[in-house]
Design a protein around this motif. Structure first.
Motif, PDB file in Angstrom:
ATOM      1  N   ASP A 134     -21.843  -4.322 -60.732  1.00 18.68           N
ATOM      2  CA  ASP A 134     -21.802  -3.528 -61.963  1.00 18.68           C
ATOM      3  C   ASP A 134     -20.412  -3.602 -62.595  1.00 18.68           C
ATOM      4  O   ASP A 134     -19.778  -2.597 -62.887  1.00 18.68           O
ATOM      5  N   GLU A 135     -19.933  -4.839 -62.756  1.00 16.67           N
ATOM      6  CA  GLU A 135     -18.586  -5.004 -63.314  1.00 16.67           C
ATOM      7  C   GLU A 135     -18.468  -4.241 -64.628  1.00 16.67           C
ATOM      8  O   GLU A 135     -19.395  -4.187 -65.426  1.00 16.67           O
ATOM      9  N   LYS A 136     -17.293  -3.664 -64.844  1.00 16.23           N
ATOM     10  CA  LYS A 136     -17.064  -2.863 -66.049  1.00 16.23           C
ATOM     11  C   LYS A 136     -16.592  -3.770 -67.193  1.00 16.23           C
ATOM     12  O   LYS A 136     -15.440  -4.219 -67.205  1.00 16.23           O
ATOM     13  N   LEU A 137     -17.448  -3.998 -68.121  1.00 17.26           N
ATOM     14  CA  LEU A 137     -17.130  -4.963 -69.185  1.00 17.26           C
ATOM     15  C   LEU A 137     -15.960  -4.507 -70.049  1.00 17.26           C
ATOM     16  O   LEU A 137     -15.098  -5.305 -70.414  1.00 17.26           O
ATOM     17  N   TYR A 138     -15.930  -3.224 -70.354  1.00 14.56           N
ATOM     18  CA  TYR A 138     -14.841  -2.755 -71.223  1.00 14.56           C
ATOM     19  C   TYR A 138     -13.496  -2.815 -70.513  1.00 14.56           C
ATOM     20  O   TYR A 138     -12.470  -3.095 -71.112  1.00 14.56           O
ATOM     21  N   VAL A 139     -13.535  -2.562 -69.210  1.00 13.89           N
ATOM     22  CA  VAL A 139     -12.301  -2.644 -68.432  1.00 13.89           C
ATOM     23  C   VAL A 139     -11.805  -4.078 -68.421  1.00 13.89           C
ATOM     24  O   VAL A 139     -10.631  -4.359 -68.682  1.00 13.89           O
ATOM     25  N   LEU A 140     -12.710  -4.992 -68.147  1.00 10.57           N
ATOM     26  CA  LEU A 140     -12.345  -6.413 -68.129  1.00 10.57           C
ATOM     27  C   LEU A 140     -11.783  -6.825 -69.489  1.00 10.57           C
ATOM     28  O   LEU A 140     -10.748  -7.487 -69.582  1.00 10.57           O
ATOM     29  N   GLU A 141     -12.468  -6.390 -70.534  1.00  8.60           N
ATOM     30  CA  GLU A 141     -12.024  -6.746 -71.877  1.00  8.60           C
ATOM     31  C   GLU A 141     -10.610  -6.235 -72.128  1.00  8.60           C
ATOM     32  O   GLU A 141      -9.760  -6.951 -72.660  1.00  8.60           O
ATOM     33  N   SER A 142     -10.368  -5.015 -71.722  1.00  7.17           N
ATOM     34  CA  SER A 142      -9.061  -4.411 -71.973  1.00  7.17           C
ATOM     35  C   SER A 142      -7.948  -5.126 -71.212  1.00  7.17           C
ATOM     36  O   SER A 142      -6.820  -5.227 -71.682  1.00  7.17           O
ATOM     37  N   LEU A 143      -8.285  -5.620 -70.041  1.00  8.22           N
ATOM     38  CA  LEU A 143      -7.256  -6.261 -69.221  1.00  8.22           C
ATOM     39  C   LEU A 143      -6.964  -7.698 -69.649  1.00  8.22           C
ATOM     40  O   LEU A 143      -5.929  -8.264 -69.292  1.00  8.22           O
ATOM     41  N   LEU A 144      -7.878  -8.268 -70.404  1.00  7.59           N
ATOM     42  CA  LEU A 144      -7.744  -9.682 -70.739  1.00  7.59           C
ATOM     43  C   LEU A 144      -6.428 -10.002 -71.434  1.00  7.59           C
ATOM     44  O   LEU A 144      -5.754 -10.985 -71.111  1.00  7.59           O
ATOM     45  N   THR A 145      -6.064  -9.179 -72.389  1.00  8.27           N
ATOM     46  CA  THR A 145      -4.843  -9.453 -73.144  1.00  8.27           C
ATOM     47  C   THR A 145      -3.614  -9.419 -72.244  1.00  8.27           C
ATOM     48  O   THR A 145      -2.765 -10.310 -72.291  1.00  8.27           O
ATOM     49  N   SER A 146      -3.561  -8.394 -71.391  1.00  8.24           N
ATOM     50  CA  SER A 146      -2.432  -8.288 -70.468  1.00  8.24           C
ATOM     51  C   SER A 146      -2.373  -9.521 -69.573  1.00  8.24           C
ATOM     52  O   SER A 146      -1.307 -10.104 -69.362  1.00  8.24           O
ATOM     53  N   PHE A 147      -3.528  -9.886 -69.055  1.00 10.16           N
ATOM     54  CA  PHE A 147      -3.616 -11.057 -68.192  1.00 10.16           C
ATOM     55  C   PHE A 147      -3.072 -12.293 -68.915  1.00 10.16           C
ATOM     56  O   PHE A 147      -2.252 -13.047 -68.397  1.00 10.16           O
ATOM     57  N   ASN A 148      -3.514 -12.442 -70.143  1.00 16.77           N
ATOM     58  CA  ASN A 148      -3.079 -13.574 -70.962  1.00 16.77           C
ATOM     59  C   ASN A 148      -1.562 -13.585 -71.109  1.00 16.77           C
ATOM     60  O   ASN A 148      -0.904 -14.598 -70.885  1.00 16.77           O
ATOM     61  N   HIS A 149      -1.008 -12.448 -71.467  1.00 16.44           N
ATOM     62  CA  HIS A 149       0.429 -12.374 -71.716  1.00 16.44           C
ATOM     63  C   HIS A 149       1.251 -12.564 -70.445  1.00 16.44           C
ATOM     64  O   HIS A 149       2.319 -13.147 -70.471  1.00 16.44           O
ATOM     65  N   ALA A 150       0.697 -12.051 -69.346  1.00 21.52           N
ATOM     66  CA  ALA A 150       1.461 -12.058 -68.101  1.00 21.52           C
ATOM     67  C   ALA A 150       1.880 -13.468 -67.705  1.00 21.52           C
ATOM     68  O   ALA A 150       2.966 -13.680 -67.177  1.00 21.52           O
ATOM     69  N   PHE A 151       1.024 -14.433 -67.985  1.00 19.12           N
ATOM     70  CA  PHE A 151       1.311 -15.790 -67.525  1.00 19.12           C
ATOM     71  C   PHE A 151       2.027 -16.656 -68.564  1.00 19.12           C
ATOM     72  O   PHE A 151       2.237 -17.841 -68.340  1.00 19.12           O
ATOM     73  N   ASN A 152       2.375 -16.031 -69.693  1.00 18.68           N
ATOM     74  CA  ASN A 152       3.162 -16.790 -70.686  1.00 18.68           C
ATOM     75  C   ASN A 152       4.431 -17.317 -70.039  1.00 18.68           C
ATOM     76  O   ASN A 152       5.056 -16.634 -69.231  1.00 18.68           O
ATOM     77  N   GLN A 153       4.802 -18.502 -70.400  1.00 22.18           N
ATOM     78  CA  GLN A 153       6.054 -19.105 -69.934  1.00 22.18           C
ATOM     79  C   GLN A 153       6.051 -19.393 -68.440  1.00 22.18           C
ATOM     80  O   GLN A 153       7.101 -19.618 -67.853  1.00 22.18           O
TER      81      GLN A 153
END
Lengths: 302, 302
Positions: A253-272
Motif C-alpha cells: 500500500d505504498e503512499k503515492l503522495y508521499v512518494l510524489e513529495s519526496l521525488l523532488t528532494s531525491f532529484n536534488h540530492a544527487f545533483n553534482q
DNA sequence: AACATTTTATACTATCAGTATAAAATACTA
DNA sequence: TAGTATTTTATACTGATAGTATAAAATGTT
C-alpha cells in the motif's frame, strides 16, 4: 552524466545561445570547452548529437520545474497552469532556442527535425492532459484540439510580439489570453464536435512519444540496483532518501503522495554527484509510475 | 527577369524542393542549371540570395493567384476566403517550403530570417484586411488579433496533422475549422477588447513591410516608359493592353473596375517575354494604386 | 566588323566535419 | 605501489564546400 560530457555540453550550450547553432563550429566548442577534438568525438558523434543532448536536458529541466510547481497545488487551478506553461517560454528565451518549440523548424537534418517534432508532441500532450485536469473528463475527446490551438496561439503571438517590439514580452499575459480564447471556444467544441484531431489522429501522435509503461517490479529492481551501489562516499541525505523510497515502494500500500513529495528532494540530492544521471532516470521512471496511477488517485499531470 | 537568372532559379527551386535547401550545394545548382560557377555568382552573391529570390517569386505567385480568385467575386464571401487562404498551403506544399511560412524558423542566417519574418507579416496583414472585408469595419481594431490566431491554428494544425498521418492533409478543411474558431471568438473579443495586438503593436509590424504609396503620376510615368520601349517584336496583344491601361489611367475619371479586370490579362500577356519582370512590377504598382482607393470603391483586398 | 558583355573552364584559398593515430595523462585494480 | 586499461591530447590528414580570381571563348550590340 560524465564530467567531461557535462563540460562539453555546458560550453556548447553557451555558444549556441550566444551565436546560434549554425554559426558555431565544432572547433569553437572544442576551444571553449578546452578539450581536444578526439574528446569531443569520444562523447558525441556529431554536432547534431550534441544539440540533441542539450535539447533533452532542457526538456528535463522544464519537466522538473513543472513538477515542482505542481507540488501541493490544486491541479485544477488555472493560475498554476499559466505559470507551468509560461516556463517553456522563459526557458526557450533563456536558451535562445525558439526553434526548440517551433512549429515547423525545417532543419536540414532529419534527425534534429524528428527530435524537435517529438518535443512538440510531448508539450501538446502534456497540455492536453492539463486541460483535462482543469475542465474534467468530459473534455478528453477535444483535449488535444484545445491544446494545439492554444499552444499555436501562444507561440505565434509571442513570436510576432517579439518581432514588433524587438524584445521578448512576458509570456504570462500571452498565455492568459490564449487560455481565454480556448475557454470561449470549448462549449461550442463540446457541442458541435467540429474538430480536426480525432481519436485516431491523437493516437498516431502519441505513438511517436510512447514510452513503455513502468511496472512496479522493474522500478523496484532499478532502485534496488541504485541503492546497492551507493557507498559511504555518498551523503547521508542521499542514502536516506533512496532507501526510504525503496522501502516505501516495496509495500503493497505504498503512499503515492508521499512518494510524489519526496521525488523532488531525491532529484536534488544527487545533483553534482556521480549518480546524478541515474538518479534522474529513476526519478523519471518513478514519476511515470505515479502518473500511470493518476486516474485512480488524481495526482496532477505533472 | 533575365533568361539565365530564370534558368538558375528554376534549377535551384527544383533541387531545393527535392532535397532541401541545406542539402543542396551551389555546385549541385550549377550542374543542374548547366552553367558555370562564374555565371551563378554573376547573378547571385550567395545561395541565400538565390533562396530569397525563389521566396519572393513564390510570394508573387501567391499574390497573383489570390487576386485572380478575387476577380468578379464578392469579397465578403467566406468560401472565397477559404480558397484564398488555402492557396498558401498548397503552394508551400508544392514548394516543400514549410519554413517559408513557419513561425519561428531559426535560420542561421539573419538575412533569410528577416525575409521570412517579412513574408509572415505580409500574410497576417493580408488576412487581417480580409477579415475586415468579411466582418466589416467594426472588426478593424481586432483584425490583426484574429488573423494571427487563425493563421497560428492553421499552420500548427496542418503541421501536426502532417506528422500524424505522414502525408499533407487538404488545407481547406483545416482553414474552415480555424475560421470557425475565430467566428466564435469575435463577439467576445469585440466586447471585452482582451487582445494582445493593439494599435501600436500592429503599426510596428506594418512598418516592417511598408511600401511607399504609389502616386498616380509616378504610375503613369512608369507605364509610359514601359510602353515607349515596346517594339514591333512584341505581340499586338501586349501592346494593345499596355496602351489601353495607359490611356485609361491618364483620364481623370479612370475606371477602377476596368483597370482591375485588365490587370490579370496584362500580367499574363508578358509571361515568357523579356518584359515579364517589368510588367509584373507595373501590375503590382497599379494594383497597389487601386488598393489605395479601396475604401472609396470597395475593391476586394486582393 | 568592332566593341562590350556574359559565360566558361579552371585553378585557387579558406573553412569545416570528421577520421586516424601515437604519445601522454589519468583512472582503475590487483 | 606497480601495472593495466581508459581517456585525453596533439597533430596530421581527407574530403566537401563556399567563394574568389582570371584568362579565354562565346555571345550580343551597334
Amino acid at each position: 552524466m560524465n564530467k567531461r560530457k557535462r563540460q562539453i555540453i555546458q560550453a556548447a550550450r553557451e555558444l549556441f545561445i550566444k551565436q546560434g547553432f549554425g554559426n558555431t563550429s565544432i572547433m569553437d566548442i572544442i576551444e571553449a570547452a578546452k578539450i581536444s577534438k578526439g574528446t569531443f568525438y569520444n562523447h558525441f558523434s556529431s554536432k547534431n548529437e550534441c544539440l540533441i543532448a542539450i535539447l533533452e536536458e532542457s526538456r528535463d529541466e522544464l519537466t522538473n520545474a513543472r513538477r515542482e510547481l505542481a507540488l501541493n497545488q490544486n491541479p485544477s487551478d488555472i493560475n498554476e497552469l499559466i505559470d507551468q506553461i509560461s516556463l517553456i517560454f522563459h526557458l526557450s528565451r533563456k536558451e535562445n532556442f525558439t526553434q526548440m518549440f517551433s512549429t515547423t523548424f525545417d532543419s536540414n537534418d532529419q534527425e534534429i527535425k524528428e527530435v524537435i517534432e517529438k518535443h512538440m508532441i510531448i508539450e501538446v500532450d502534456w497540455l492536453a492532459n492539463r486541460f483535462i485536469d482543469i475542465y474534467g473528463e468530459k473534455l478528453r475527446p477535444i483535449s488535444f484540439e484545445c491544446a494545439i490551438h492554444s499552444f499555436a496561439i501562444m507561440v505565434f503571438s509571442l513570436h510576432l510580439l517579439n518581432i514588433a517590439t524587438g524584445s521578448a514580452p512576458p509570456p504570462e499575459k500571452v498565455v492568459k489570453v490564449a487560455l481565454n480564447r480556448i475557454d470561449t471556444v470549448i462549449p461550442i467544441l463540446l457541442e458541435t464536435k467540429d474538430i480536426l484531431f480525432h481519436e485516431d489522429i491523437v493516437q498516431s501522435l502519441k505513438s511517436k512519444i510512447s514510452t513503455a509503461a513502468v511496472s512496479k517490479e522493474s522500478l523496484i529492481e532499478q532502485l534496488q540496483g541504485f541503492v546497492d551501489q551507493l557507498s559511504d562516499k555518498d551523503s547521508d541525505r542521499c542514502i536516506e532518501l533512496a532507501n526510504f523510497l525503496l522501502v516505501e515502494l516495496k509495500k503493497n500500500d505504498e503512499k503515492l503522495y508521499v512518494l510524489e513529495s519526496l521525488l523532488t528532494s531525491f532529484n536534488h540530492a544527487f545533483n553534482q554527484t556521480p549518480h546524478e544521471k541515474e538518479a534522474k532516470e529513476i526519478a523519471n521512471s518513478l514519476w511515470q509510475y505515479l502518473y500511470s496511477k493518476k486516474e485512480k488517485f488524481n495526482i496532477c499531470t505533472y
